[in-house]
Design an enzyme around this catalytic site. Structure first.
Site, PDB file in Angstrom:
ATOM      1  N   ASN A   9     -38.996  81.856  26.586  1.00 28.37           N
ATOM      2  CA  ASN A   9     -38.431  81.571  25.259  1.00 28.37           C
ATOM      3  C   ASN A   9     -39.134  80.340  24.706  1.00 28.37           C
ATOM      4  O   ASN A   9     -38.871  79.223  25.148  1.00 28.37           O
ATOM      5  CB  ASN A   9     -36.918  81.329  25.401  1.00 28.37           C
ATOM      6  CG  ASN A   9     -36.278  80.901  24.096  1.00 28.37           C
ATOM      7  OD1 ASN A   9     -36.911  80.950  23.027  1.00 28.37           O
ATOM      8  ND2 ASN A   9     -35.027  80.469  24.154  1.00 28.37           N
ATOM      9  N   TRP A  10     -40.015  80.565  23.759  1.00 25.17           N
ATOM     10  CA  TRP A  10     -40.836  79.458  23.244  1.00 25.17           C
ATOM     11  C   TRP A  10     -40.084  78.579  22.250  1.00 25.17           C
ATOM     12  O   TRP A  10     -40.605  77.565  21.809  1.00 25.17           O
ATOM     13  CB  TRP A  10     -42.113  80.010  22.591  1.00 25.17           C
ATOM     14  CG  TRP A  10     -43.025  80.707  23.545  1.00 25.17           C
ATOM     15  CD1 TRP A  10     -42.885  80.813  24.905  1.00 25.17           C
ATOM     16  CD2 TRP A  10     -44.246  81.399  23.226  1.00 25.17           C
ATOM     17  NE1 TRP A  10     -43.924  81.529  25.447  1.00 25.17           N
ATOM     18  CE2 TRP A  10     -44.770  81.898  24.434  1.00 25.17           C
ATOM     19  CE3 TRP A  10     -44.928  81.651  22.026  1.00 25.17           C
ATOM     20  CZ2 TRP A  10     -45.955  82.634  24.481  1.00 25.17           C
ATOM     21  CZ3 TRP A  10     -46.106  82.386  22.073  1.00 25.17           C
ATOM     22  CH2 TRP A  10     -46.611  82.866  23.290  1.00 25.17           C
ATOM     23  N   LYS A  11     -38.881  79.011  21.851  1.00 23.95           N
ATOM     24  CA  LYS A  11     -38.077  78.243  20.882  1.00 23.95           C
ATOM     25  C   LYS A  11     -38.939  77.896  19.657  1.00 23.95           C
ATOM     26  O   LYS A  11     -39.802  78.694  19.283  1.00 23.95           O
ATOM     27  CB  LYS A  11     -37.460  77.020  21.566  1.00 23.95           C
ATOM     28  CG  LYS A  11     -36.687  77.416  22.839  1.00 23.95           C
ATOM     29  CD  LYS A  11     -35.812  76.342  23.408  1.00 23.95           C
ATOM     30  CE  LYS A  11     -35.095  76.891  24.635  1.00 23.95           C
ATOM     31  NZ  LYS A  11     -34.143  75.931  25.221  1.00 23.95           N
ATOM     32  N   HIS A  95     -28.097  82.969  22.009  1.00 23.45           N
ATOM     33  CA  HIS A  95     -28.593  81.807  22.754  1.00 23.45           C
ATOM     34  C   HIS A  95     -27.692  80.607  22.444  1.00 23.45           C
ATOM     35  O   HIS A  95     -27.204  80.467  21.321  1.00 23.45           O
ATOM     36  CB  HIS A  95     -30.048  81.512  22.359  1.00 23.45           C
ATOM     37  CG  HIS A  95     -30.674  80.487  23.258  1.00 23.45           C
ATOM     38  ND1 HIS A  95     -30.438  79.142  23.102  1.00 23.45           N
ATOM     39  CD2 HIS A  95     -31.488  80.610  24.338  1.00 23.45           C
ATOM     40  CE1 HIS A  95     -31.093  78.482  24.048  1.00 23.45           C
ATOM     41  NE2 HIS A  95     -31.735  79.347  24.817  1.00 23.45           N
ATOM     42  N   GLU A  97     -28.288  77.668  21.748  1.00 22.43           N
ATOM     43  CA  GLU A  97     -28.698  76.858  20.584  1.00 22.43           C
ATOM     44  C   GLU A  97     -28.252  77.531  19.289  1.00 22.43           C
ATOM     45  O   GLU A  97     -27.922  76.853  18.314  1.00 22.43           O
ATOM     46  CB  GLU A  97     -30.214  76.617  20.640  1.00 22.43           C
ATOM     47  CG  GLU A  97     -30.549  75.592  21.728  1.00 22.43           C
ATOM     48  CD  GLU A  97     -31.884  75.773  22.426  1.00 22.43           C
ATOM     49  OE1 GLU A  97     -32.765  76.440  21.885  1.00 22.43           O
ATOM     50  OE2 GLU A  97     -32.026  75.226  23.539  1.00 22.43           O
ATOM     51  N   GLU A 167     -27.021  81.088  31.055  1.00 23.27           N
ATOM     52  CA  GLU A 167     -27.676  79.809  30.770  1.00 23.27           C
ATOM     53  C   GLU A 167     -26.614  78.722  30.645  1.00 23.27           C
ATOM     54  O   GLU A 167     -26.025  78.550  29.559  1.00 23.27           O
ATOM     55  CB  GLU A 167     -28.471  79.898  29.457  1.00 23.27           C
ATOM     56  CG  GLU A 167     -29.597  80.905  29.510  1.00 23.27           C
ATOM     57  CD  GLU A 167     -30.735  80.508  28.562  1.00 23.27           C
ATOM     58  OE1 GLU A 167     -31.870  80.390  29.050  1.00 23.27           O
ATOM     59  OE2 GLU A 167     -30.487  80.304  27.372  1.00 23.27           O
ATOM     60  N   GLY A 173     -32.897  72.369  28.961  1.00 21.89           N
ATOM     61  CA  GLY A 173     -33.737  71.306  28.426  1.00 21.89           C
ATOM     62  C   GLY A 173     -33.379  69.925  28.946  1.00 21.89           C
ATOM     63  O   GLY A 173     -33.831  68.914  28.425  1.00 21.89           O
ATOM     64  N   SER A 212     -33.696  74.940  32.770  1.00 19.94           N
ATOM     65  CA  SER A 212     -34.646  74.124  33.537  1.00 19.94           C
ATOM     66  C   SER A 212     -35.219  74.860  34.749  1.00 19.94           C
ATOM     67  O   SER A 212     -35.480  74.240  35.788  1.00 19.94           O
ATOM     68  CB  SER A 212     -34.013  72.788  33.963  1.00 19.94           C
ATOM     69  OG  SER A 212     -33.613  72.059  32.818  1.00 19.94           O
ATOM     70  N   GLY A 233     -37.483  78.123  29.206  1.00 18.22           N
ATOM     71  CA  GLY A 233     -37.819  77.402  27.980  1.00 18.22           C
ATOM     72  C   GLY A 233     -39.083  76.579  28.190  1.00 18.22           C
ATOM     73  O   GLY A 233     -40.203  77.088  28.157  1.00 18.22           O
ATOM     74  N   GLY A 234     -38.891  75.291  28.457  1.00 23.12           N
ATOM     75  CA  GLY A 234     -40.011  74.346  28.551  1.00 23.12           C
ATOM     76  C   GLY A 234     -41.171  74.820  29.420  1.00 23.12           C
ATOM     77  O   GLY A 234     -42.343  74.737  29.008  1.00 23.12           O
TER      78      GLY A 234
HETATM   79  P1  13P Z   1     -35.331  75.156  29.518  1.00 23.34           P
HETATM   80  O1  13P Z   1     -36.027  76.010  30.519  1.00 23.34           O
HETATM   81  O2  13P Z   1     -36.246  74.311  28.684  1.00 23.34           O
HETATM   82  O3  13P Z   1     -34.191  74.394  30.121  1.00 23.34           O
HETATM   83  O4  13P Z   1     -34.655  76.158  28.456  1.00 23.34           O
HETATM   84  C1  13P Z   1     -33.858  77.194  28.919  1.00 23.34           C
HETATM   85  C2  13P Z   1     -33.539  78.086  27.779  1.00 23.34           C
HETATM   86  O5  13P Z   1     -32.774  77.750  26.897  1.00 23.34           O
HETATM   87  C3  13P Z   1     -34.212  79.384  27.732  1.00 23.34           C
HETATM   88  O6  13P Z   1     -33.658  80.197  26.759  1.00 23.34           O
END
Ligand code: 13P
Length: 253
Positions: A9-11, A95, A97, A167, A173, A212, A233-234
């Site tokens: 997930n590149w956000k 998600h 967010e 999640e 994050g 994470s 994510g990251g």
């Molecule tokens: P991180 O891996 O950056 O914690 O993000 C997780 C996430 O929200 C994937 O959708």
């Protein structure tokens, strides 16, 4: 046997050249015939570019969000039909967010889940508790309501095409990761809740862990019996670290 799925997930990250470099790194490093499913979820604006770059690759494409219906007067929104047209197979729904920053409630998430299926997309339903909810022993209650609102609105059979992503909000994050045991406990709870409706479906549905996840902790998380992949994510923004997680998933088979 559930086939692992590793999804990046590149956000809201990436420029045209960065996306080029990242996709080329992933496609060059990914096996031609991987034993796992690999998926990337770029921003809307990068979907067509990534679709073109993935044309000879087993890596699949998905989006991070959609809006209801096929088209209409919804300024700033994108429909599932549009996502399908640019090559998406999957879409993230609910998600954290979206739920927390953009105030998507249970009803809207359920409606988006159904809209994804109607457009021919596979929804990845994201669920998870906040730190405060965990501290108040509300994890199961929260997970249950996030899951049941979708099942009530779309029907249990709708989950047949879906993937669930657990999640924990406190792990997203933050560098904090659920321990493999903590994650396994919630994954087993999720599978148990689905089994109350449909035992076969509970056995086949993939439940990803997100929060994470990185190369260093992927193997121990993916070794858990009810963790069927990761939503990253990251660590998905770097081809080498994303591919290392993919390798850990292959090694877990
Ligand atoms: P991180 O891996 O950056 O914690 O993000 C997780 C996430 O929200 C994937 O959708």
């Amino acid at each position: 046997m559930r086939k692992p799925l590793i999804a990046g997930n590149w956000k809201m990250h990436g420029s045209l050249p960065q996306v080029d470099t990242l996709v080329q790194g992933i496609t060059q490093g990914a096996k031609a015939d991987p034993k796992i499913d690999i998926l990337v979820l770029p921003t809307f604006i990068h979907l067509a570019q990534v679709h073109a770059l993935l044309s000879h690759s087993p890596v699949m494409l998905g989006a991070q969000n959609l809006y209801l219906g096929q088209q209409g007067a919804f300024t700033g929104e994108v429909s599932g039909t549009m996502l399908k047209e640019v090559g998406c197979q999957f879409v993230l729904i609910g998600h954290s967010e979206r739920r927390h920053l953009f105030h998507e409630d249970l009803a809207l998430v359920a409606a988006k889940f159904k809209a994804a299926l109607e457009a021919g997309l596979k929804p990845i339903l994201c669920i998870g508790e906040t730190q405060q909810e965990r501290e108040q022993n509300q994890t199961e209650t929260v997970i249950r309501s996030q899951l049941e609102s979708v099942i009530q609105f779309a029907g249990i059979s709708a989950l047949q095409q879906a993937v669930i992503a657990y999640e924990p909000v406190w792990a997203i994050g933050t560098g904090l990761t659920a321990t493999p045991e903590q994650a396994q406990t919630v994954h087993a709870t999720i599978r148990g809740l689905i089994a109350q409706n449909n035992v076969d479906l509970a056995d086949t549905i993939r439940i990803l862990y997100g929060g994470s996840m990185k190369a260093e902790n992927a193997a121990s998380l993916l070794a858990m019996p009810d963790i069927d992949g990761g939503l990253i994510g990251g660590a998905s923004l770097n081809a080498a670290s994303f591919l290392a997680i993919c390798s850990a998933a292959e090694a877990s088979l």
